[in-house]
Design a protein around this motif. Structure first.
Motif, short mmCIF file in Angstrom:
data_model
loop_
_atom_site.label_atom_id
_atom_site.label_comp_id
_atom_site.label_asym_id
_atom_site.label_seq_id
_atom_site.Cartn_x
_atom_site.Cartn_y
_atom_site.Cartn_z
N LEU A 96 0.82 -1.20 0.00
CA LEU A 96 0.00 0.00 0.00
C LEU A 96 0.85 1.26 0.00
N GLU A 97 0.26 2.33 -0.46
CA GLU A 97 0.89 3.64 -0.35
C GLU A 97 -0.18 4.69 -0.10
N LEU A 98 0.20 5.74 0.61
CA LEU A 98 -0.67 6.89 0.83
C LEU A 98 -0.31 7.94 -0.20
N LEU A 99 -1.25 8.25 -1.07
CA LEU A 99 -0.98 9.25 -2.11
C LEU A 99 -0.94 10.66 -1.52
N TRP A 100 -1.79 10.89 -0.52
CA TRP A 100 -1.78 12.14 0.22
C TRP A 100 -1.77 11.79 1.70
N ASP A 101 -0.83 12.34 2.45
CA ASP A 101 -0.68 11.92 3.84
C ASP A 101 -1.35 12.85 4.83
N SER A 102 -2.16 13.79 4.34
CA SER A 102 -2.87 14.68 5.26
C SER A 102 -4.12 15.24 4.59
N GLU A 103 -5.02 15.75 5.41
CA GLU A 103 -6.23 16.40 4.91
C GLU A 103 -6.68 17.43 5.93
N ILE A 104 -7.49 18.38 5.47
CA ILE A 104 -8.01 19.43 6.33
C ILE A 104 -9.42 19.05 6.78
N LEU A 105 -9.62 18.96 8.10
CA LEU A 105 -10.95 18.66 8.62
C LEU A 105 -11.82 19.91 8.56
N LYS A 106 -13.12 19.74 8.74
CA LYS A 106 -14.02 20.89 8.70
C LYS A 106 -13.81 21.81 9.89
N THR A 107 -13.11 21.31 10.93
CA THR A 107 -12.78 22.16 12.08
C THR A 107 -11.56 23.02 11.82
N GLY A 108 -10.85 22.77 10.71
CA GLY A 108 -9.67 23.54 10.36
C GLY A 108 -8.36 22.86 10.70
N GLU A 109 -8.38 21.81 11.52
CA GLU A 109 -7.15 21.12 11.89
C GLU A 109 -6.66 20.23 10.74
N VAL A 110 -5.35 20.01 10.71
CA VAL A 110 -4.74 19.14 9.72
C VAL A 110 -4.64 17.73 10.30
N LEU A 111 -5.25 16.78 9.63
CA LEU A 111 -5.20 15.39 10.04
C LEU A 111 -4.12 14.68 9.23
N GLU A 112 -3.12 14.14 9.92
CA GLU A 112 -2.02 13.43 9.26
C GLU A 112 -2.31 11.93 9.28
N TRP A 113 -2.16 11.28 8.14
CA TRP A 113 -2.37 9.84 8.05
C TRP A 113 -1.03 9.11 8.09
N ARG A 114 -0.99 8.01 8.82
CA ARG A 114 0.15 7.10 8.80
C ARG A 114 -0.33 5.70 8.50
N LEU A 115 0.58 4.88 8.00
CA LEU A 115 0.23 3.53 7.61
C LEU A 115 1.03 2.52 8.43
N SER A 116 0.33 1.80 9.32
CA SER A 116 0.91 0.70 10.12
C SER A 116 2.20 1.10 10.83
N ASP A 117 2.11 2.15 11.65
CA ASP A 117 3.25 2.58 12.46
C ASP A 117 3.18 1.87 13.82
N PRO A 118 4.08 0.89 14.08
CA PRO A 118 4.01 0.13 15.34
C PRO A 118 4.35 0.95 16.57
N HIS A 119 4.96 2.12 16.40
CA HIS A 119 5.30 2.96 17.54
C HIS A 119 4.04 3.57 18.20
N LEU A 120 2.89 3.42 17.56
CA LEU A 120 1.67 4.03 18.07
C LEU A 120 0.78 3.05 18.83
N VAL A 121 1.24 1.82 19.04
CA VAL A 121 0.33 0.81 19.61
C VAL A 121 -0.10 1.16 21.04
N THR A 122 0.77 1.79 21.83
CA THR A 122 0.39 2.17 23.19
C THR A 122 -0.74 3.20 23.17
N GLU A 123 -0.62 4.17 22.26
CA GLU A 123 -1.69 5.17 22.12
C GLU A 123 -2.96 4.54 21.57
N MET A 124 -2.82 3.53 20.72
CA MET A 124 -3.99 2.85 20.17
C MET A 124 -4.78 2.17 21.29
#
Length: 228
Positions: A33-61
Protein backbone atom coordinates in the motif's frame (compact mmCIF):
# COMPACT_ATOMS: atom_id res chain seq x y z
CA UNK A 1 -6.52 -33.84 -25.50
CA UNK A 2 -4.08 -34.19 -22.61
CA UNK A 3 -3.29 -30.48 -22.71
CA UNK A 4 -6.98 -29.60 -22.48
CA UNK A 5 -7.49 -32.05 -19.62
CA UNK A 6 -4.50 -30.72 -17.69
CA UNK A 7 -5.67 -27.15 -18.26
CA UNK A 8 -9.17 -27.98 -16.97
CA UNK A 9 -7.78 -29.65 -13.84
CA UNK A 10 -5.43 -26.71 -13.23
CA UNK A 11 -8.25 -24.19 -13.42
CA UNK A 12 -10.39 -26.20 -11.00
CA UNK A 13 -7.52 -26.44 -8.51
CA UNK A 14 -6.32 -22.88 -8.96
CA UNK A 15 -9.44 -21.06 -7.72
CA UNK A 16 -9.67 -22.70 -4.25
CA UNK A 17 -5.92 -22.26 -3.81
CA UNK A 18 -5.85 -18.63 -4.93
CA UNK A 19 -6.25 -17.05 -1.43
CA UNK A 20 -3.53 -19.34 -0.05
CA UNK A 21 -1.20 -18.54 -2.95
CA UNK A 22 -1.80 -14.81 -2.39
CA UNK A 23 -0.79 -15.18 1.25
CA UNK A 24 2.35 -17.19 0.42
CA UNK A 25 3.61 -15.24 -2.58
CA UNK A 26 2.72 -11.65 -1.79
CA UNK A 27 4.71 -9.37 0.52
CA UNK A 28 2.94 -8.01 3.62
CA UNK A 29 -0.14 -6.04 2.66
CA UNK A 30 1.09 -2.86 4.35
CA UNK A 31 4.16 -2.95 2.06
CA UNK A 32 1.95 -3.09 -1.03
CA UNK A 33 0.00 0.00 0.00
CA UNK A 34 0.89 3.64 -0.35
CA UNK A 35 -0.67 6.89 0.83
CA UNK A 36 -0.98 9.25 -2.11
CA UNK A 37 -1.78 12.14 0.22
CA UNK A 38 -0.68 11.92 3.84
CA UNK A 39 -2.87 14.68 5.26
CA UNK A 40 -6.23 16.40 4.91
CA UNK A 41 -8.01 19.43 6.33
CA UNK A 42 -10.95 18.66 8.62
CA UNK A 43 -14.02 20.89 8.70
CA UNK A 44 -12.78 22.16 12.08
CA UNK A 45 -9.67 23.54 10.36
CA UNK A 46 -7.15 21.12 11.89
CA UNK A 47 -4.74 19.14 9.72
CA UNK A 48 -5.20 15.39 10.04
CA UNK A 49 -2.02 13.43 9.26
CA UNK A 50 -2.37 9.84 8.05
CA UNK A 51 0.15 7.10 8.80
CA UNK A 52 0.23 3.53 7.61
CA UNK A 53 0.91 0.70 10.12
CA UNK A 54 3.25 2.58 12.46
CA UNK A 55 4.01 0.13 15.34
CA UNK A 56 5.30 2.96 17.54
CA UNK A 57 1.67 4.03 18.07
CA UNK A 58 0.33 0.81 19.61
CA UNK A 59 0.39 2.17 23.19
CA UNK A 60 -1.69 5.17 22.12
CA UNK A 61 -3.99 2.85 20.17
CA UNK A 62 -4.76 0.87 23.32
CA UNK A 63 -5.37 4.09 25.26
CA UNK A 64 -7.86 5.66 22.84
CA UNK A 65 -9.64 2.33 22.39
CA UNK A 66 -10.03 2.21 26.20
CA UNK A 67 -11.48 5.73 26.17
CA UNK A 68 -13.79 5.11 23.20
CA UNK A 69 -15.25 1.97 24.73
CA UNK A 70 -15.77 3.55 28.17
CA UNK A 71 -13.05 1.71 30.00
CA UNK A 72 -13.33 -1.64 28.20
CA UNK A 73 -10.06 -2.89 26.70
CA UNK A 74 -10.79 -5.05 23.69
CA UNK A 75 -7.24 -5.32 22.31
CA UNK A 76 -4.04 -4.73 24.25
CA UNK A 77 -1.02 -2.96 22.81
CA UNK A 78 0.73 -6.28 22.24
CA UNK A 79 -2.30 -7.53 20.30
CA UNK A 80 -2.17 -4.54 17.97
CA UNK A 81 1.60 -4.93 17.58
CA UNK A 82 1.48 -8.62 16.70
CA UNK A 83 -1.37 -8.13 14.24
CA UNK A 84 0.39 -5.17 12.63
CA UNK A 85 3.87 -6.70 12.41
CA UNK A 86 3.28 -10.43 12.01
CA UNK A 87 0.00 -10.69 10.12
CA UNK A 88 0.86 -10.26 6.45
CA UNK A 89 -2.80 -9.81 5.51
CA UNK A 90 -3.41 -6.84 7.83
CA UNK A 91 -2.73 -3.13 7.72
CA UNK A 92 -3.60 -0.15 9.91
CA UNK A 93 -4.51 3.39 8.94
CA UNK A 94 -3.75 5.85 11.76
CA UNK A 95 -4.82 9.49 12.02
CA UNK A 96 -2.94 12.11 14.07
CA UNK A 97 -3.40 15.78 14.87
CA UNK A 98 -0.36 17.66 16.19
CA UNK A 99 1.47 14.31 16.56
CA UNK A 100 -1.29 12.93 18.80
CA UNK A 101 -3.22 9.83 17.72
CA UNK A 102 -6.95 10.44 17.47
CA UNK A 103 -8.19 7.62 15.23
CA UNK A 104 -7.21 4.30 13.70
CA UNK A 105 -8.67 1.42 11.73
CA UNK A 106 -7.36 -2.13 11.47
CA UNK A 107 -8.08 -3.98 8.24
CA UNK A 108 -7.55 -7.59 7.16
CA UNK A 109 -7.85 -9.06 3.67
CA UNK A 110 -9.55 -12.43 4.00
CA UNK A 111 -10.22 -15.05 1.34
CA UNK A 112 -13.55 -13.56 0.27
CA UNK A 113 -13.75 -10.07 1.75
CA UNK A 114 -11.92 -7.24 3.47
CA UNK A 115 -12.69 -7.17 7.17
CA UNK A 116 -12.49 -4.19 9.54
CA UNK A 117 -11.18 -5.64 12.81
CA UNK A 118 -10.81 -2.35 14.70
CA UNK A 119 -12.30 1.10 14.09
CA UNK A 120 -11.80 3.75 16.77
CA UNK A 121 -12.15 7.54 16.75
CA UNK A 122 -11.37 9.30 20.00
CA UNK A 123 -14.65 10.51 21.56
CA UNK A 124 -13.72 14.21 21.49
CA UNK A 125 -12.95 13.97 17.74
CA UNK A 126 -16.07 12.17 16.59
CA UNK A 127 -18.64 13.73 14.22
CA UNK A 128 -16.09 15.82 12.30
CA UNK A 129 -15.81 13.55 9.25
CA UNK A 130 -12.85 11.33 10.24
CA UNK A 131 -14.84 8.09 10.27
CA UNK A 132 -16.44 8.91 6.93
CA UNK A 133 -13.05 9.63 5.41
CA UNK A 134 -11.69 6.27 6.57
CA UNK A 135 -14.65 4.28 5.21
CA UNK A 136 -14.49 6.16 1.92
CA UNK A 137 -10.81 5.24 1.48
CA UNK A 138 -11.44 1.57 2.26
CA UNK A 139 -14.43 1.39 -0.09
CA UNK A 140 -12.39 2.80 -2.96
CA UNK A 141 -9.51 0.42 -2.17
CA UNK A 142 -11.63 -2.73 -2.59
CA UNK A 143 -11.00 -3.21 -6.34
CA UNK A 144 -7.23 -2.97 -5.82
CA UNK A 145 -7.51 -5.61 -3.10
CA UNK A 146 -9.46 -7.83 -5.52
CA UNK A 147 -12.43 -8.03 -3.17
CA UNK A 148 -15.92 -6.58 -3.52
CA UNK A 149 -17.14 -6.83 0.08
CA UNK A 150 -16.22 -4.92 3.23
CA UNK A 151 -17.32 -6.51 6.54
CA UNK A 152 -17.32 -5.67 10.24
CA UNK A 153 -19.08 -6.52 13.47
CA UNK A 154 -20.71 -4.06 15.87
CA UNK A 155 -22.25 -4.49 19.32
CA UNK A 156 -26.02 -4.96 19.40
CA UNK A 157 -26.27 -2.10 21.92
CA UNK A 158 -24.20 0.33 19.82
CA UNK A 159 -27.08 1.83 17.87
CA UNK A 160 -25.13 4.98 17.00
CA UNK A 161 -22.40 2.98 15.26
CA UNK A 162 -24.97 0.85 13.42
CA UNK A 163 -26.64 3.97 12.03
CA UNK A 164 -23.27 5.42 11.01
CA UNK A 165 -22.38 2.30 9.03
CA UNK A 166 -25.83 2.14 7.47
CA UNK A 167 -25.43 5.71 6.22
CA UNK A 168 -22.30 4.51 4.44
CA UNK A 169 -23.94 1.61 2.65
CA UNK A 170 -23.55 -1.22 5.18
CA UNK A 171 -26.43 -3.62 5.84
CA UNK A 172 -26.98 -6.10 8.67
CA UNK A 173 -26.36 -9.61 7.40
CA UNK A 174 -26.79 -11.67 10.57
CA UNK A 175 -26.75 -11.65 14.36
CA UNK A 176 -23.81 -13.31 16.13
CA UNK A 177 -24.94 -14.62 19.52
CA UNK A 178 -22.64 -14.08 22.56
CA UNK A 179 -19.94 -12.67 20.29
CA UNK A 180 -17.99 -10.51 22.74
CA UNK A 181 -15.89 -12.33 25.32
CA UNK A 182 -15.98 -9.64 28.02
CA UNK A 183 -19.78 -9.63 28.52
CA UNK A 184 -21.17 -12.13 25.96
CA UNK A 185 -23.05 -9.38 24.14
CA UNK A 186 -24.48 -10.15 20.72
CA UNK A 187 -22.99 -8.56 17.62
CA UNK A 188 -24.41 -7.59 14.26
CA UNK A 189 -22.34 -8.71 11.29
CA UNK A 190 -22.57 -5.92 8.71
CA UNK A 191 -21.46 -5.88 5.09
CA UNK A 192 -20.83 -3.31 2.38
CA UNK A 193 -21.05 -4.52 -1.21
CA UNK A 194 -19.00 -2.60 -3.75
CA UNK A 195 -21.24 -1.16 -6.49
CA UNK A 196 -20.51 -1.33 -10.20
CA UNK A 197 -20.02 2.44 -10.25
CA UNK A 198 -17.30 4.34 -8.36
CA UNK A 199 -18.00 5.05 -4.69
CA UNK A 200 -19.10 8.60 -3.90
CA UNK A 201 -18.59 10.27 -0.56
CA UNK A 202 -21.75 10.09 1.55
CA UNK A 203 -20.77 12.60 4.22
CA UNK A 204 -20.37 15.90 2.40
CA UNK A 205 -19.56 17.77 5.63
CA UNK A 206 -16.01 16.35 5.70
CA UNK A 207 -13.37 18.38 3.88
CA UNK A 208 -11.56 15.50 2.23
CA UNK A 209 -9.39 17.17 -0.37
CA UNK A 210 -8.04 14.74 -2.96
CA UNK A 211 -9.58 11.30 -3.47
CA UNK A 212 -7.92 7.89 -3.54
CA UNK A 213 -5.39 8.64 -0.83
CA UNK A 214 -4.82 4.95 -0.17
CA UNK A 215 -4.08 2.42 -2.91
CA UNK A 216 -2.01 -0.58 -3.92
CA UNK A 217 1.15 0.90 -5.35
CA UNK A 218 1.86 0.25 -8.99
CA UNK A 219 4.25 -2.55 -9.84
CA UNK A 220 7.57 -1.54 -11.35
CA UNK A 221 10.59 -3.37 -12.68
CA UNK A 222 12.13 -3.63 -9.20
CA UNK A 223 9.07 -5.31 -7.64
CA UNK A 224 8.67 -9.06 -7.57
CA UNK A 225 5.85 -11.48 -6.71
CA UNK A 226 3.20 -8.84 -6.16
CA UNK A 227 -0.32 -10.21 -6.14
CA UNK A 228 -3.04 -7.96 -7.55
Amino acid sequence: MWKELISTIYQKVKQPLKPWLEWVQAPPLCEQLELLWDSEILKTGEVLEWRLSDPHLVTEMERIEHDAYQGVTMWRGIDFYEDMVYNARSFYLQGLIDEELIAFVGVRRDAKDVHISNFVVRPDWQSVGIGSSVLHQLQELLPDLERDTLTLEVRESNVRAQRFYQRHGFVVERLEKNYYANNHENAYWMTYQSPDVPVTLMDTDAALGQKNRLRIRKKNENDHNFSY
